[in-house]
Motif scaffolding. Sequence first.
Motif, PDB file in Angstrom:
ATOM      1  N   UNK A 103       0.848  -1.179   0.000  1.00 21.92           N
ATOM      2  CA  UNK A 103       0.000   0.000   0.000  1.00 21.92           C
ATOM      3  C   UNK A 103       0.889   1.235   0.000  1.00 21.92           C
ATOM      4  N   UNK A 104       0.420   2.250  -0.664  1.00 16.03           N
ATOM      5  CA  UNK A 104       1.173   3.483  -0.846  1.00 16.03           C
ATOM      6  C   UNK A 104       1.395   4.190   0.491  1.00 16.03           C
ATOM      7  N   UNK A 105       2.661   4.612   0.722  1.00 15.73           N
ATOM      8  CA  UNK A 105       3.000   5.356   1.932  1.00 15.73           C
ATOM      9  C   UNK A 105       2.430   6.774   1.891  1.00 15.73           C
ATOM     10  N   UNK A 106       2.149   7.272   0.709  1.00 13.77           N
ATOM     11  CA  UNK A 106       1.671   8.651   0.557  1.00 13.77           C
ATOM     12  C   UNK A 106       0.147   8.766   0.676  1.00 13.77           C
ATOM     13  N   UNK A 107      -0.586   7.913  -0.056  1.00 16.29           N
ATOM     14  CA  UNK A 107      -2.051   8.074  -0.090  1.00 16.29           C
ATOM     15  C   UNK A 107      -2.824   6.857   0.405  1.00 16.29           C
ATOM     16  N   UNK A 108      -2.136   5.725   0.638  1.00 21.34           N
ATOM     17  CA  UNK A 108      -2.789   4.534   1.169  1.00 21.34           C
ATOM     18  C   UNK A 108      -3.425   3.635   0.124  1.00 21.34           C
ATOM     19  N   UNK A 109      -3.335   3.979  -1.150  1.00 26.14           N
ATOM     20  CA  UNK A 109      -3.915   3.153  -2.210  1.00 26.14           C
ATOM     21  C   UNK A 109      -3.080   1.890  -2.422  1.00 26.14           C
ATOM     22  N   UNK A 110      -3.686   0.881  -3.015  1.00 22.47           N
ATOM     23  CA  UNK A 110      -2.972  -0.346  -3.318  1.00 22.47           C
ATOM     24  C   UNK A 110      -2.010  -0.086  -4.479  1.00 22.47           C
ATOM     25  N   UNK A 111      -0.807  -0.623  -4.331  1.00 25.31           N
ATOM     26  CA  UNK A 111       0.226  -0.408  -5.356  1.00 25.31           C
ATOM     27  C   UNK A 111       0.324  -1.619  -6.272  1.00 25.31           C
ATOM     28  N   UNK A 150       3.040  -3.731  -9.168  1.00 22.36           N
ATOM     29  CA  UNK A 150       4.455  -3.881  -9.510  1.00 22.36           C
ATOM     30  C   UNK A 150       4.709  -3.405 -10.926  1.00 22.36           C
ATOM     31  N   UNK A 151       5.900  -2.846 -11.100  1.00 17.91           N
ATOM     32  CA  UNK A 151       6.373  -2.429 -12.421  1.00 17.91           C
ATOM     33  C   UNK A 151       7.877  -2.690 -12.434  1.00 17.91           C
ATOM     34  N   UNK A 152       8.239  -3.903 -12.820  1.00 20.26           N
ATOM     35  CA  UNK A 152       9.649  -4.287 -12.781  1.00 20.26           C
ATOM     36  C   UNK A 152      10.132  -4.432 -11.355  1.00 20.26           C
ATOM     37  N   UNK A 153      11.135  -3.641 -10.983  1.00 23.36           N
ATOM     38  CA  UNK A 153      11.735  -3.720  -9.657  1.00 23.36           C
ATOM     39  C   UNK A 153      11.165  -2.713  -8.668  1.00 23.36           C
ATOM     40  N   UNK A 154      10.054  -2.059  -9.026  1.00 28.78           N
ATOM     41  CA  UNK A 154       9.467  -1.066  -8.120  1.00 28.78           C
ATOM     42  C   UNK A 154       7.971  -1.290  -7.958  1.00 28.78           C
ATOM     43  N   UNK A 155       7.445  -0.793  -6.821  1.00 27.70           N
ATOM     44  CA  UNK A 155       6.006  -0.723  -6.597  1.00 27.70           C
ATOM     45  C   UNK A 155       5.566   0.666  -7.024  1.00 27.70           C
ATOM     46  N   UNK A 156       4.444   0.751  -7.778  1.00 27.21           N
ATOM     47  CA  UNK A 156       3.952   2.033  -8.264  1.00 27.21           C
ATOM     48  C   UNK A 156       2.507   2.212  -7.825  1.00 27.21           C
ATOM     49  N   UNK A 157       2.206   3.386  -7.269  1.00 34.14           N
ATOM     50  CA  UNK A 157       0.843   3.700  -6.864  1.00 34.14           C
ATOM     51  C   UNK A 157       0.072   4.195  -8.087  1.00 34.14           C
ATOM     52  N   UNK A 158      -1.075   3.593  -8.338  1.00 36.06           N
ATOM     53  CA  UNK A 158      -1.900   4.003  -9.472  1.00 36.06           C
ATOM     54  C   UNK A 158      -2.633   5.308  -9.236  1.00 36.06           C
ATOM     55  N   UNK A 159      -2.718   5.752  -7.984  1.00 37.09           N
ATOM     56  CA  UNK A 159      -3.434   6.994  -7.681  1.00 37.09           C
ATOM     57  C   UNK A 159      -2.532   8.216  -7.708  1.00 37.09           C
ATOM     58  N   UNK A 160      -1.376   8.137  -7.018  1.00 34.85           N
ATOM     59  CA  UNK A 160      -0.522   9.331  -6.911  1.00 34.85           C
ATOM     60  C   UNK A 160       0.843   9.162  -7.561  1.00 34.85           C
ATOM     61  N   UNK A 161       1.099   7.991  -8.164  1.00 35.33           N
ATOM     62  CA  UNK A 161       2.355   7.678  -8.869  1.00 35.33           C
ATOM     63  C   UNK A 161       3.579   7.561  -7.973  1.00 35.33           C
TER      64      UNK A 161
END
Length: 110
Positions: free
Chosen positions: A3-11, A13-24
Amino acid sequence: MEFCDECGSMMQTDGDVWVCGSCSFEKPRDSAKEKAFQEATTESQSDEEGVVDMSDVDKSEIGPTTKTICPSCGHDRARYEMKQIRSADESETRFFTCVECDHKWREDDH
């Protein structure tokens, strides 16, 4: 799952990183943490866990019983269970099994 540390949305995966679909917001993936989680989840889903051998249990000892007349043999005791099989605003259906002859029947409120 992260879950995103910034907005709490579910993140996602995109390669080697987790990406938040709400706040990027992005954060690196922790492969050791993900592997440990996957192993723990797989272990808890073993086929034999939760299986109960009921072959040696007397049927009269299974589940609650009530005083009711069996329509098949006339015995006055039956095991019962209640299930919600119709819409939530209607009463539950009662399922009975005679402890004497194993006849099964149901009762609905009309």
